[in-house]
Design a protein around this motif. Sequence first.
Motif, mmCIF file in Angstrom:
data_model
loop_
_atom_site.group_PDB
_atom_site.id
_atom_site.type_symbol
_atom_site.label_atom_id
_atom_site.label_comp_id
_atom_site.label_asym_id
_atom_site.label_seq_id
_atom_site.Cartn_x
_atom_site.Cartn_y
_atom_site.Cartn_z
ATOM 1 N N PHE A 152 2.458 -0.177 0.931
ATOM 2 C CA PHE A 152 2.518 -0.525 -0.489
ATOM 3 C C PHE A 152 1.178 -0.297 -1.169
ATOM 4 O O PHE A 152 0.123 -0.337 -0.534
ATOM 5 C CB PHE A 152 2.907 -2.003 -0.647
ATOM 6 C CG PHE A 152 4.189 -2.356 0.054
ATOM 7 C CD1 PHE A 152 5.409 -2.129 -0.544
ATOM 8 C CD2 PHE A 152 4.163 -2.920 1.328
ATOM 9 C CE1 PHE A 152 6.590 -2.460 0.103
ATOM 10 C CE2 PHE A 152 5.342 -3.255 1.980
ATOM 11 C CZ PHE A 152 6.556 -3.027 1.369
ATOM 12 N N TYR A 186 20.368 -0.335 -13.490
ATOM 13 C CA TYR A 186 20.039 -1.758 -13.601
ATOM 14 C C TYR A 186 20.779 -2.344 -14.789
ATOM 15 O O TYR A 186 20.929 -1.692 -15.820
ATOM 16 C CB TYR A 186 18.544 -1.959 -13.820
ATOM 17 C CG TYR A 186 17.689 -1.580 -12.639
ATOM 18 C CD1 TYR A 186 17.616 -2.413 -11.530
ATOM 19 C CD2 TYR A 186 16.956 -0.396 -12.633
ATOM 20 C CE1 TYR A 186 16.837 -2.079 -10.440
ATOM 21 C CE2 TYR A 186 16.172 -0.048 -11.554
ATOM 22 C CZ TYR A 186 16.112 -0.894 -10.457
ATOM 23 O OH TYR A 186 15.347 -0.565 -9.388
ATOM 24 N N ALA A 235 18.403 -5.255 7.047
ATOM 25 C CA ALA A 235 17.105 -5.667 7.601
ATOM 26 C C ALA A 235 16.880 -4.998 8.951
ATOM 27 O O ALA A 235 15.792 -4.492 9.240
ATOM 28 C CB ALA A 235 17.055 -7.193 7.742
ATOM 29 N N ARG A 291 16.131 -1.259 8.433
ATOM 30 C CA ARG A 291 14.741 -1.040 7.976
ATOM 31 C C ARG A 291 13.773 -1.186 9.134
ATOM 32 O O ARG A 291 12.874 -0.366 9.332
ATOM 33 C CB ARG A 291 14.358 -2.078 6.903
ATOM 34 C CG ARG A 291 15.046 -1.905 5.577
ATOM 35 C CD ARG A 291 14.373 -2.756 4.515
ATOM 36 N NE ARG A 291 14.545 -4.186 4.702
ATOM 37 C CZ ARG A 291 15.560 -4.897 4.212
ATOM 38 N NH1 ARG A 291 16.517 -4.288 3.522
ATOM 39 N NH2 ARG A 291 15.636 -6.186 4.416
ATOM 40 N N ASN A 292 13.966 -2.256 9.883
ATOM 41 C CA ASN A 292 13.054 -2.528 10.988
ATOM 42 C C ASN A 292 13.067 -1.385 11.998
ATOM 43 O O ASN A 292 12.032 -1.023 12.563
ATOM 44 C CB ASN A 292 13.447 -3.845 11.668
ATOM 45 C CG ASN A 292 12.472 -4.256 12.739
ATOM 46 O OD1 ASN A 292 12.640 -3.901 13.904
ATOM 47 N ND2 ASN A 292 11.438 -4.979 12.340
ATOM 48 N N LEU A 347 15.804 -0.962 0.940
ATOM 49 C CA LEU A 347 15.519 -2.250 0.313
ATOM 50 C C LEU A 347 16.539 -2.552 -0.781
ATOM 51 O O LEU A 347 16.662 -3.682 -1.233
ATOM 52 C CB LEU A 347 14.111 -2.247 -0.305
ATOM 53 C CG LEU A 347 12.943 -2.330 0.664
ATOM 54 C CD1 LEU A 347 11.625 -2.074 -0.068
ATOM 55 C CD2 LEU A 347 12.902 -3.688 1.355
ATOM 56 N N ASP A 348 17.244 -1.513 -1.216
ATOM 57 C CA ASP A 348 18.149 -1.633 -2.355
ATOM 58 C C ASP A 348 19.370 -0.763 -2.055
ATOM 59 O O ASP A 348 19.291 0.157 -1.234
ATOM 60 C CB ASP A 348 17.397 -1.129 -3.605
ATOM 61 C CG ASP A 348 18.087 -1.532 -4.889
ATOM 62 O OD1 ASP A 348 19.043 -2.345 -4.836
ATOM 63 O OD2 ASP A 348 17.669 -1.027 -5.949
ATOM 64 N N HIS A 364 12.754 2.707 -2.947
ATOM 65 C CA HIS A 364 13.436 1.487 -2.506
ATOM 66 C C HIS A 364 14.780 1.816 -1.858
ATOM 67 O O HIS A 364 15.159 1.223 -0.853
ATOM 68 C CB HIS A 364 13.644 0.534 -3.684
ATOM 69 C CG HIS A 364 12.354 -0.029 -4.220
ATOM 70 N ND1 HIS A 364 12.168 -0.312 -5.555
ATOM 71 C CD2 HIS A 364 11.193 -0.328 -3.598
ATOM 72 C CE1 HIS A 364 10.943 -0.774 -5.724
ATOM 73 N NE2 HIS A 364 10.331 -0.790 -4.557
ATOM 74 N N SER A 387 -0.298 -2.372 -3.075
ATOM 75 C CA SER A 387 -1.131 -3.585 -3.008
ATOM 76 C C SER A 387 -1.196 -4.172 -1.594
ATOM 77 O O SER A 387 -1.328 -5.381 -1.423
ATOM 78 C CB SER A 387 -0.602 -4.617 -3.992
ATOM 79 O OG SER A 387 0.785 -4.798 -3.771
ATOM 80 N N HIS A 410 -0.079 -5.816 0.678
ATOM 81 C CA HIS A 410 0.876 -6.827 1.144
ATOM 82 C C HIS A 410 0.590 -7.289 2.562
ATOM 83 O O HIS A 410 1.488 -7.299 3.412
ATOM 84 C CB HIS A 410 2.314 -6.278 1.087
ATOM 85 C CG HIS A 410 2.949 -6.427 -0.266
ATOM 86 N ND1 HIS A 410 3.056 -7.630 -0.923
ATOM 87 C CD2 HIS A 410 3.513 -5.521 -1.082
ATOM 88 C CE1 HIS A 410 3.666 -7.449 -2.072
ATOM 89 N NE2 HIS A 410 3.936 -6.177 -2.213
ATOM 90 N N LEU A 411 -0.636 -7.701 2.817
ATOM 91 C CA LEU A 411 -0.942 -8.299 4.123
ATOM 92 C C LEU A 411 -0.846 -9.821 3.983
ATOM 93 O O LEU A 411 -1.059 -10.361 2.900
ATOM 94 C CB LEU A 411 -2.352 -7.911 4.572
ATOM 95 C CG LEU A 411 -2.582 -6.413 4.791
ATOM 96 C CD1 LEU A 411 -4.050 -6.151 5.136
ATOM 97 C CD2 LEU A 411 -1.679 -5.868 5.885
ATOM 98 N N PHE A 470 6.881 0.805 5.755
ATOM 99 C CA PHE A 470 6.480 0.774 4.349
ATOM 100 C C PHE A 470 4.971 0.630 4.211
ATOM 101 O O PHE A 470 4.345 -0.168 4.925
ATOM 102 C CB PHE A 470 7.108 -0.436 3.625
ATOM 103 C CG PHE A 470 8.594 -0.324 3.450
ATOM 104 C CD1 PHE A 470 9.127 0.387 2.388
ATOM 105 C CD2 PHE A 470 9.456 -0.952 4.339
ATOM 106 C CE1 PHE A 470 10.503 0.477 2.222
ATOM 107 C CE2 PHE A 470 10.833 -0.868 4.184
ATOM 108 C CZ PHE A 470 11.358 -0.154 3.125
ATOM 109 N N SER A 528 9.724 4.942 -7.781
ATOM 110 C CA SER A 528 9.780 3.720 -6.971
ATOM 111 C C SER A 528 11.218 3.322 -6.677
ATOM 112 O O SER A 528 11.542 2.883 -5.561
ATOM 113 C CB SER A 528 9.067 2.573 -7.691
ATOM 114 O OG SER A 528 7.694 2.870 -7.814
#
Lengths: 238, 394
Positions: free
Chosen positions: A94, A16, A83, A86-87, A59-60, A54, A96, A98-99, A92, A50
């Motif tokens: 998560f 990064y 995309a 991934r689909n 995602l990355d 990803h 939290s 993520h709904l 995934f 993490s």
Amino acid sequence: MTADAAIEAIDVARTYALDGVSVPALRGVSLTIAHGEHVALVGPSGSGKSTLMHLLGGLDQPTSGRLRIGGRDVAGRTPAEMAHLRNATIGFVFQSFHLLSRTSALDNVALPLVYRGMGARERRERAAVMLERVGLGHRVGHRPNQLSGGEQQRVAIARALVTEPAVLLADEPTGNLDQTTGAAVLELLEQLNTAEGVAVVLVTHDREVAARARRQITMRDGRIVSDTAVDEAGEAAG
Amino acid sequence: MRLAEAWRVALDALRANRMRSGLTMLGMVIGVGAVVILVALGTGTKNEVQAQVEGLGSNLLLVVPGQVSLNAAPAVSRLDQSDLDAIIRIAGDRDRVAVSLTSGENVRAGNEQVFTSLLGVLETTPKVFLRDVRSGAYLTRTDVETGRRVAVLGSTVARTLFGERDPVGQQVTIAGVRFRVIGVFAPLGQSLGVDRDNEVHIPLSTAQRLLATKRVDAFAVKAPDAETIDRLGRDIVAELHRRHPDEEFSAVTQEQILGVLGDILGVLTAVLAAIAGISLLVGGVGVSNIMLVSVRERTREIGLRMALGARPRDIGLQFLLEAVLLTTVGGLLGIAFGVGASLATAALSPVPAALTWWSIALAFGVSCAVGIVFGVVPAQRAGRLDPVVALRSE
Ligand SMILES: Nc1ncnc2c1ncn2[C@@H]1O[C@H](COP(=O)(O)OP(=O)(O)OP(=O)(O)O)[C@@H](O)[C@H]1O
Ligand SMILES: [Mg+2]
């Protein structure tokens, strides 16, 4: 490279750029996730778990190294192609959940199928089957705020599996749940791994949880420090 | 299927923030409403002017000193009786030529008094212009040649001075001189806020004596047909120029008058449209602003959708549709408001307002366009988000 590997990473690094300083989060990681595997990813906080998830999930993009997801090299792919990848390949889960809060459990589960261009009826039929599978056949019309945390994570798991992915990536899926609920969620993941043949990669801080996986990968400072298969008795076998 | 989802999500987002959506739409309602109303007023005015100019009669040539154009000042007339005779010679028939000497004068009858346009004219006026006499009769050639003190009243003048009584045969005093009323015009109505029935016609010779002048202000010539009108105009201007070498004259047709008036109205309409455009711009900026807020608020949702397989295009479309929905729903409300206000204006006030389909279609098209133009930046921003960063956002 193994032809039938679900995901293959060769000397993958991710750095990064932070205020002009480069922060290496992954310093050269090689691993292969085979179809149907059950992998626990452990390591101290900040070790790069993490970040690796990803990358494995598309995602990355890695800063260097080669990465193949579902048999396809990710290098040079456009965001739209990623995309699609991934689909088609990844589910995934998560920490939290993520709904979508204003959307029913059924439509939350059906959401990935929208981006496949599937018709509404078929989407809902498949989502209903998947909700039944995670034990929420009686909760299809509920909104997330009408569900318990454990139920929400089950909805999220149903959503991850509705596309029949090769790999399910779960980054601390029980982190927001109490012990009992968390255990039930993990049990569900194990069941699905066995019954559906979906590979499961699980990030966890819980030793017991990690011990239940058949393969355990330990990370430290952006590197894999051990990658061991665990036999039925839970002992390291190499 | 993806498009259907984008619509569903966009609609849902608007419903979820009713107050905010409503306030954002308000800018569009006002902007689009203003466009519809202003176009209706512009069209109504233009129609009215056109009807009025055409209502004068057909194949008319108006001869005036000076130039007829948007930015020319009206010229003072040096034309007189001999010019009139010359024009009649060119026209070939006295009945084809009307003339006027105009002055603002007070007209009295008993205790009533009214300020009117006094026109000194020939008996030919009703043969050149379409002008009906409601009661009594118009001026005769004898009235003109002998300079009689007789007058024909516009309907407003008649009503103001005599109420419901018939003025024919009554006396009026114009600029201190007594006249006998011999006729009353049928009403013409108002146009552009000017009462066209507030005028009095008297013989030209009488008017010249009353105003102590020899001049005439303007001529009108009725051409036999549309083909001869231009040549007739050129001949008249050439003759007048020969007689008054230092001066300019114009002979204009109704089409040319409509052209000049059209230019004036066009400039006016453009100015009004620019003002309406600014309010649309402000509405559009509001939409942009709200869309950026919406993108920020829903960053996590964007990240999730991307993780599940949404392409940048799918995300962008979802937000673009949200913006377009905002502006088109606002636009439709604005059209309803503008149409209502235009109809009410036309019904309840003398201001003309005419609705046209093209203005409504234009307003709707502009609403869509504003949504696209002002929605595209927030939509692109949403589509370009990094899924990892978006998923982590609060
Ligand atoms: N967007 C980023 N920008 C800069 N540095 C980052 C970014 N994301 C992660 N890092 C750094 O990369 C390293 C690895 O982070 P990562 O999130 O992968 O750790 P982790 O193993 O998942 O930790 P935890 O167990 O706490 O979740 C950390 O040092 C972190 O500070
Ligand atoms: Mg982590």
